[in-house]
Write an enzyme that holds these catalytic residues in place. Structure first.
Site, PDB file in Angstrom:
ATOM      1  N   GLU A  43       0.843  -1.199   0.000  1.00 57.91           N
ATOM      2  CA  GLU A  43       0.000   0.000   0.000  1.00 57.91           C
ATOM      3  C   GLU A  43       0.881   1.254   0.000  1.00 57.91           C
ATOM      4  OE1 GLU A  43      -3.541   1.906   2.825  1.00 57.91           O
ATOM      5  OE2 GLU A  43      -2.056   0.557   3.719  1.00 57.91           O
ATOM      6  N   LYS A 109      -9.577   2.482  -2.126  1.00 56.35           N
ATOM      7  CA  LYS A 109      -9.760   1.899  -0.793  1.00 56.35           C
ATOM      8  C   LYS A 109     -11.116   2.314  -0.218  1.00 56.35           C
ATOM      9  CE  LYS A 109      -7.258   1.585   3.638  1.00 56.35           C
ATOM     10  NZ  LYS A 109      -6.086   2.122   4.369  1.00 56.35           N
ATOM     11  N   CYS A 143      -5.431  -2.894   2.737  1.00 51.23           N
ATOM     12  CA  CYS A 143      -5.167  -2.796   4.173  1.00 51.23           C
ATOM     13  C   CYS A 143      -6.410  -2.930   5.065  1.00 51.23           C
ATOM     14  CB  CYS A 143      -4.411  -1.505   4.459  1.00 51.23           C
ATOM     15  SG  CYS A 143      -3.440  -1.536   5.991  1.00 51.23           S
TER      16      CYS A 143
END
Length: 276
Positions: A43, A109, A143
């Site tokens: 990331e 995300k 994540c």
């Protein structure tokens, strides 16, 4: 569907230094031994997990985009990794799916880490990405998404008689203080979705003093650990078996008993996502 070779690059990240990181990861990509189908970077691999979006954000089709295209063209592999992108005065923690030849997809995300005020800097993604590469259906995520199983639930399609994806790939900056949760959740996502799960995390210390120890892993659909690495830089290629995946799904079709559901999205205002 043939077996899929996937390369995990677990690395330290130079804090907010795009030049150094692109150079470092290019060098690591050229250290990959033999051929591979997919290369996975962490990331925010160009900066580390920074909230300085206004300073480091790039427009699409610019520097990092072009670098990933070059790497994909030169290796013949799909390249995955997230970096900071700006679109219409909003900032996104955007994962780029870059194929050789320049075909690409993006995933923003969805779940923003509020404990670091990520939700005050970046806008959330609104759609899941499931792409097809060399016969495999792959779902890339970022994540904190790992903590939210509904978002990544693998659904059975009655029309195609297939599950939505065969592998989910998480790119992360997941700190050492919560690494036990990372290990547990990767296995949980594999078990509940009857899929391979790949997690690529960074190592080292970022500019805020937060420490990371990797634990990049490949988990099989039964929840078995195929590969993991703690605390050191690693460039590892692992082969995912198509036959083993299908055989297990045939023997244990738990997805046939899954609950139906829909995800409803909240409306948000432009002013909710401001720079800085």
């Amino acid at each position: 569907m043939h077996d899929l070779k996937i390369t995990l690059i677990q690395s330290d990240i130079h804090w907010e230094d795009v030049d150094a990181n692109l150079s470092s990861f290019e060098e690591k990509i050229w250290q990959i031994s033999g051929s591979t189908d997919v290369i996975v970077l962490p990331e925010m691999f160009t900066t580390g997990f920074t909230m300085s979006a206004q300073k480091y954000a790039e427009h699409m089709n610019m520097r990092t985009f072009k670098w990933m295209k070059q790497m994909a063209d030169q290796t013949g592999a799909l390249i995955l990794g997230s970096y900071i992108v700006t679109v219409h005065d909003r900032y996104y923690n955007r994962l780029l799916w870059m194929e050789p030849g320049g075909n690409f997809k993006t995933y923003d995300k969805r779940h923003l880490f509020r404990m670091a005020n990520e939700h005050k800097t970046y806008a959330p993604g609104e759609s899941l990405l499931i792409g097809t590469w060399r016969g495999w259906r792959i779902c890339p995520l970022v994540c904190y998404d790992l903590r939210f199983p509904v978002w990544s639930r693998n659904k059975w399609d009655l029309t195609s008689k297939r599950l939505s994806y065969d592998a989910a790939i998480y790119v992360a900056n997941w700190p050492i203080t919560r690494i036990d949760a990372w290990d547990t959740l990767l296995k949980a996502r594999a078990i509940e979705n009857l899929s391979y799960i790949v997690g690529v995390n960074r190592i080292g210390q970022d500019g805020q003093g937060i420490e990371y120890n990797g634990h990049s892993s490949v988990i099989g659909p039964k929840g078995d650990t195929i590969y993991t690495n703690e605390g050191m830089e690693a460039i590892r290629t692992t082969e995912l078996s198509a036959n083993a995946l299908q055989a297990f799904r045939d023997r244990f079709p738990a997805f046939m008993d899954a609950d139906d559901f829909t995800i409803e999205f909240e409306e948000y205002e432009e002013s909710d996502y401001l720079p800085g």
